[in-house]
Motif scaffolding. Structure first.
Motif, PDB file in Angstrom:
ATOM      1  N   GLY A 121      -6.074   9.335  -1.766  1.00 27.66           N
ATOM      2  CA  GLY A 121      -6.765  10.594  -2.070  1.00 27.66           C
ATOM      3  C   GLY A 121      -6.689  11.560  -0.896  1.00 27.66           C
ATOM      4  O   GLY A 121      -6.489  12.767  -1.078  1.00 27.66           O
ATOM      5  N   ASP A 122      -6.820  11.034   0.322  1.00 31.58           N
ATOM      6  CA  ASP A 122      -6.781  11.906   1.503  1.00 31.58           C
ATOM      7  C   ASP A 122      -5.375  12.472   1.721  1.00 31.58           C
ATOM      8  O   ASP A 122      -5.223  13.634   2.093  1.00 31.58           O
ATOM      9  N   ILE A 123      -4.356  11.636   1.487  1.00 31.31           N
ATOM     10  CA  ILE A 123      -2.971  12.126   1.654  1.00 31.31           C
ATOM     11  C   ILE A 123      -2.726  13.228   0.621  1.00 31.31           C
ATOM     12  O   ILE A 123      -2.237  14.317   0.950  1.00 31.31           O
ATOM     13  N   ALA A 124      -3.060  12.943  -0.634  1.00 25.22           N
ATOM     14  CA  ALA A 124      -2.781  13.891  -1.718  1.00 25.22           C
ATOM     15  C   ALA A 124      -3.546  15.204  -1.505  1.00 25.22           C
ATOM     16  O   ALA A 124      -2.991  16.287  -1.689  1.00 25.22           O
ATOM     17  N   GLU A 125      -4.801  15.097  -1.051  1.00 25.78           N
ATOM     18  CA  GLU A 125      -5.584  16.328  -0.835  1.00 25.78           C
ATOM     19  C   GLU A 125      -4.979  17.168   0.284  1.00 25.78           C
ATOM     20  O   GLU A 125      -4.964  18.397   0.206  1.00 25.78           O
ATOM     21  N   ASP A 126      -4.487  16.506   1.335  1.00 28.79           N
ATOM     22  CA  ASP A 126      -3.863  17.273   2.432  1.00 28.79           C
ATOM     23  C   ASP A 126      -2.598  17.973   1.925  1.00 28.79           C
ATOM     24  O   ASP A 126      -2.373  19.154   2.213  1.00 28.79           O
ATOM     25  N   ILE A 127      -1.793  17.247   1.155  1.00 28.34           N
ATOM     26  CA  ILE A 127      -0.564  17.859   0.620  1.00 28.34           C
ATOM     27  C   ILE A 127      -0.935  19.012  -0.308  1.00 28.34           C
ATOM     28  O   ILE A 127      -0.343  20.103  -0.243  1.00 28.34           O
ATOM     29  N   GLU A 128      -1.934  18.819  -1.127  1.00 28.40           N
ATOM     30  CA  GLU A 128      -2.310  19.870  -2.093  1.00 28.40           C
ATOM     31  C   GLU A 128      -2.879  21.112  -1.398  1.00 28.40           C
ATOM     32  O   GLU A 128      -2.533  22.233  -1.754  1.00 28.40           O
ATOM     33  N   GLN A 129      -3.689  20.906  -0.338  1.00 27.79           N
ATOM     34  CA  GLN A 129      -4.206  22.104   0.371  1.00 27.79           C
ATOM     35  C   GLN A 129      -3.063  22.845   1.064  1.00 27.79           C
ATOM     36  O   GLN A 129      -3.048  24.070   1.116  1.00 27.79           O
ATOM     37  N   ALA A 130      -2.063  22.090   1.585  1.00 22.08           N
ATOM     38  CA  ALA A 130      -0.923  22.743   2.254  1.00 22.08           C
ATOM     39  C   ALA A 130      -0.075  23.501   1.236  1.00 22.08           C
ATOM     40  O   ALA A 130       0.456  24.583   1.525  1.00 22.08           O
ATOM     41  N   LEU A 131       0.042  22.926   0.033  1.00 24.02           N
ATOM     42  CA  LEU A 131       0.832  23.604  -1.028  1.00 24.02           C
ATOM     43  C   LEU A 131       0.182  24.933  -1.419  1.00 24.02           C
ATOM     44  O   LEU A 131       0.870  25.908  -1.727  1.00 24.02           O
ATOM     45  N   GLN A 132      -1.135  24.964  -1.370  1.00 20.20           N
ATOM     46  CA  GLN A 132      -1.820  26.215  -1.730  1.00 20.20           C
ATOM     47  C   GLN A 132      -1.533  27.338  -0.728  1.00 20.20           C
ATOM     48  O   GLN A 132      -1.644  28.506  -1.048  1.00 20.20           O
ATOM     49  N   LYS A 133      -1.150  26.971   0.483  1.00 15.75           N
ATOM     50  CA  LYS A 133      -0.866  27.992   1.521  1.00 15.75           C
ATOM     51  C   LYS A 133       0.557  28.522   1.414  1.00 15.75           C
ATOM     52  O   LYS A 133       0.936  29.429   2.145  1.00 15.75           O
ATOM     53  N   VAL A 134       1.387  27.912   0.560  1.00 13.43           N
ATOM     54  CA  VAL A 134       2.801  28.315   0.489  1.00 13.43           C
ATOM     55  C   VAL A 134       2.921  29.689  -0.172  1.00 13.43           C
ATOM     56  O   VAL A 134       2.382  29.900  -1.216  1.00 13.43           O
ATOM     57  N   ARG A 161       0.830  -1.201   0.000  1.00 12.22           N
ATOM     58  CA  ARG A 161       0.000   0.000   0.000  1.00 12.22           C
ATOM     59  C   ARG A 161       0.874   1.264   0.000  1.00 12.22           C
ATOM     60  O   ARG A 161       0.591   2.247  -0.684  1.00 12.22           O
ATOM     61  N   GLN A 162       1.963   1.233   0.779  1.00 12.87           N
ATOM     62  CA  GLN A 162       2.826   2.417   0.865  1.00 12.87           C
ATOM     63  C   GLN A 162       3.508   2.684  -0.479  1.00 12.87           C
ATOM     64  O   GLN A 162       3.674   3.843  -0.885  1.00 12.87           O
ATOM     65  N   CYS A 163       3.887   1.615  -1.183  1.00 12.17           N
ATOM     66  CA  CYS A 163       4.490   1.787  -2.512  1.00 12.17           C
ATOM     67  C   CYS A 163       3.460   2.393  -3.474  1.00 12.17           C
ATOM     68  O   CYS A 163       3.785   3.313  -4.235  1.00 12.17           O
ATOM     69  N   GLU A 164       2.241   1.874  -3.427  1.00 14.48           N
ATOM     70  CA  GLU A 164       1.193   2.418  -4.322  1.00 14.48           C
ATOM     71  C   GLU A 164       0.939   3.885  -3.994  1.00 14.48           C
ATOM     72  O   GLU A 164       0.830   4.726  -4.882  1.00 14.48           O
ATOM     73  N   ASN A 165       0.832   4.187  -2.684  1.00 14.48           N
ATOM     74  CA  ASN A 165       0.550   5.570  -2.286  1.00 14.48           C
ATOM     75  C   ASN A 165       1.673   6.517  -2.694  1.00 14.48           C
ATOM     76  O   ASN A 165       1.425   7.623  -3.179  1.00 14.48           O
ATOM     77  N   ALA A 166       2.931   6.073  -2.512  1.00 12.30           N
ATOM     78  CA  ALA A 166       4.071   6.945  -2.857  1.00 12.30           C
ATOM     79  C   ALA A 166       4.080   7.222  -4.364  1.00 12.30           C
ATOM     80  O   ALA A 166       4.365   8.345  -4.800  1.00 12.30           O
ATOM     81  N   ARG A 167       3.759   6.202  -5.148  1.00 12.01           N
ATOM     82  CA  ARG A 167       3.720   6.391  -6.611  1.00 12.01           C
ATOM     83  C   ARG A 167       2.632   7.387  -6.987  1.00 12.01           C
ATOM     84  O   ARG A 167       2.848   8.307  -7.760  1.00 12.01           O
ATOM     85  N   GLU A 168       1.463   7.198  -6.387  1.00  9.47           N
ATOM     86  CA  GLU A 168       0.349   8.081  -6.744  1.00  9.47           C
ATOM     87  C   GLU A 168       0.633   9.535  -6.342  1.00  9.47           C
ATOM     88  O   GLU A 168       0.405  10.464  -7.112  1.00  9.47           O
ATOM     89  N   ILE A 169       1.171   9.732  -5.136  1.00  7.13           N
ATOM     90  CA  ILE A 169       1.462  11.104  -4.688  1.00  7.13           C
ATOM     91  C   ILE A 169       2.535  11.716  -5.601  1.00  7.13           C
ATOM     92  O   ILE A 169       2.427  12.868  -6.023  1.00  7.13           O
ATOM     93  N   VAL A 189       2.560   3.523   9.693  1.00  5.87           N
ATOM     94  CA  VAL A 189       1.251   3.456   9.048  1.00  5.87           C
ATOM     95  C   VAL A 189       0.717   4.858   8.737  1.00  5.87           C
ATOM     96  O   VAL A 189      -0.081   5.047   7.837  1.00  5.87           O
ATOM     97  N   TYR A 190       1.184   5.857   9.494  1.00  2.00           N
ATOM     98  CA  TYR A 190       0.792   7.246   9.245  1.00  2.00           C
ATOM     99  C   TYR A 190       1.702   7.842   8.184  1.00  2.00           C
ATOM    100  O   TYR A 190       2.896   7.535   8.163  1.00  2.00           O
ATOM    101  N   THR A 191       1.184   8.739   7.363  1.00  2.00           N
ATOM    102  CA  THR A 191       2.069   9.472   6.457  1.00  2.00           C
ATOM    103  C   THR A 191       2.865  10.481   7.289  1.00  2.00           C
ATOM    104  O   THR A 191       2.289  11.260   8.057  1.00  2.00           O
ATOM    105  N   LEU A 192       4.193  10.413   7.166  1.00  2.00           N
ATOM    106  CA  LEU A 192       5.083  11.276   7.941  1.00  2.00           C
ATOM    107  C   LEU A 192       5.824  12.190   6.968  1.00  2.00           C
ATOM    108  O   LEU A 192       6.369  11.717   5.964  1.00  2.00           O
TER     109      LEU A 192
END
Ligand code: PLP
Length: 412
Positions: A399-412, A283-291, A359-362
């Motif tokens: 999707g939840d990881i990517a959305e959190d990263i994307e909302q944080a990027l918008q604040k930069v 799962r972590q490999c799939e998530n890292a690829r998608e992000i 198990v948490y995204t760090l």
């Protein structure tokens, strides 16, 4: 031989059998009938007694297998070690033995000592090595007369030249580097090391045996910070070393004397975590690829580092060395440290923490954490820029990881 996923679940467990007459084989069942634990108990005991002194004598003398003293071994720790051994060397092709330690650094210190890195010896080390390993070599081993030379291990010819010039006792590399995720060519580096009589020590913390088994590629000692993927839940500090002869015996001997063995409770937690290693890693490999893929399209990101991406320097080598592309990625923001801090402070789901493999995204800022001790000029040369962010993908919905990263990027 059972497959990796099956071994991860069952290997090592001391399943106490039932006696033929229905009595619990583990002695007194406390008047509650026949039972047998399916999970190896936590043996919280500093010493172990035997039938008689003759048996104790045989166990202490190494003539009979058994437990004697917790600094030497312990049944819960042994269960973890057997599981690790079967993940590193399932067919016992190389007579591998695995050993559990109280941290990854304790495992690395013992591995180096077991490789006879001592007064007058030279060590070749990857330039990109984890900061504390580099500092261990320079400060602790350096103080006892060890000379460490750093080398670009992604240039195998440079390593071959350095081996010929310095006749090192050991070559120390990481299967996947931090934070740019370079992939080492382990078989060629093993050949280069062995040509000069050096041991190859591979820190496989980022790879785990799920992605790579360095001993099958020619390494002599594999080291893990089991604090990361092997245990996987951010709740235990642990380390491991798996080694082939003659290093295996030396690792055990050094650990006995320096006392870095893992405690039984931590061993139990690590063994429990390892049962889901393949599920988590997949799962972590799939998530890292998608992000990684999603981030390549975001303006304001200078570059994304992940071995599955076409522009990565080791994109071709990675499938030869690894069974998948790993759970980590890094990316560089325009705007340096200020932009990086603004991004990190805006995260709502992903955890800001300088570790990985949970198990948490760090998410972390390598320039002020793992690479903090390095002079700015060396960081810059290694590509650890002020705007660099490292992501250790967890097992959440991508999707939840990517959305959190994307909302944080918008604040930069
Ligand atoms: N090796 C690598 C690649 C690491 O990332 C770490 C810790 O972050 C270590 C070794 C040290 O492990 P520990 O903190 O368990 O001692």
């Amino acid at each position: 031989m059972a497959r990796f996923e099956t071994r991860a679940v069952h290997a090592g467990e001391h399943r106490i059998g039932h006696a033929a007459d229905g009595e619990a084989a583990d002695g007194e069942a406390g008047g509650r009938g026949d039972f047998a634990p399916i999970s190896t108990p936590i043996y919280a005991s500093t010493t172990f007694s035997h039938h008689d002194m003759e048996q104790t004598d045989r166990i202490l003398g190494g003539e009979e297998a058994g437990y004697s003293y917790a600094r030497y071994d312990n049944p819960t720790v042994a269960a973890l070690e057997e599981a690790l051994r079967t993940l590193e060397d399932p067919e016992e092709e190389r007579e591998t033995a695995a050993f559990a330690f109280s941290s990854g650094m304790a495992a690395m210190h013992t591995a180096l000592t077991a490789a006879e890195v001592g007064s007058g010896a030279t060590v070749l080390a990857a330039e990109q090595l984890y900061g504390s390993t580099a500092t261990l070599l320079l400060q602790i081993f350096g103080a006892s007369g060890v000379d460490t030379k750093f080398v670009d291990v992604y240039d195998v010819e440079a390593v071959e030249r350095a081996v010929a010039e310095h006749s090192p006792r050991a070559l120390v590399i990481e299967s996947i580097s931090n934070p740019l995720l370079r992939v080492a060519d382990v078989p060629r580096l093993a050949e280069a090391a062995h040509a000069g009589g050096a041991a190859l020590i591979v820190d496989n913390t980022f790879g785990t045996p799920y992605l790579q088994r360095p001993l099958a590629l020619g390494a002599d000692i594999v080291v893990h910070s089991a604090t990361k993927y092997l245990a996987g839940h951010g709740d235990v500090s642990a380390g491991a070393a798996a080694a082939v002869p003659p290093y295996a015996g030396a690792v055990e001997g050094v650990r006995k004397l320096t006392g870095g063995i893992l405690g039984p409770f931590e061993a139990w937690l690590t063994l429990r975590g390892m049962k889901t290693l393949p599920l988590r890693m997949q799962r972590q490999c799939e998530n890292a690829r998608e992000i990684s893929n999603r981030l390549t399209a975001v303006p304001g990101i200078v570059r994304v580092n992940h071995p599955a991406l076409k522009g990565h320097p080791d994109a071709e080598l990675a499938p030869e060395m690894l069974s998948d592309t790993g759970g980590l990625l890094s990316f560089e923001l325009e705007g340096g440290r200020e932009a990086a801090f603004r991004f990190l402070n805006a995260l709502q789901l992903c955890v800001r923490a300088p570790s990985l493999g949970d198990v948490y995204t760090l998410i972390t800022h390598p320039a002020t954490s793992s690479h903090r001790e390095l002079p700015a000029s060396r960081r810059e040369r290694l590509g650890v820029k002020e705007g660099l962010i490292r992501v250790s993908a967890g097992i959440e919905h991508p999707g939840d990881i990517a959305e959190d990263i994307e909302q944080a990027l918008q604040k930069v």
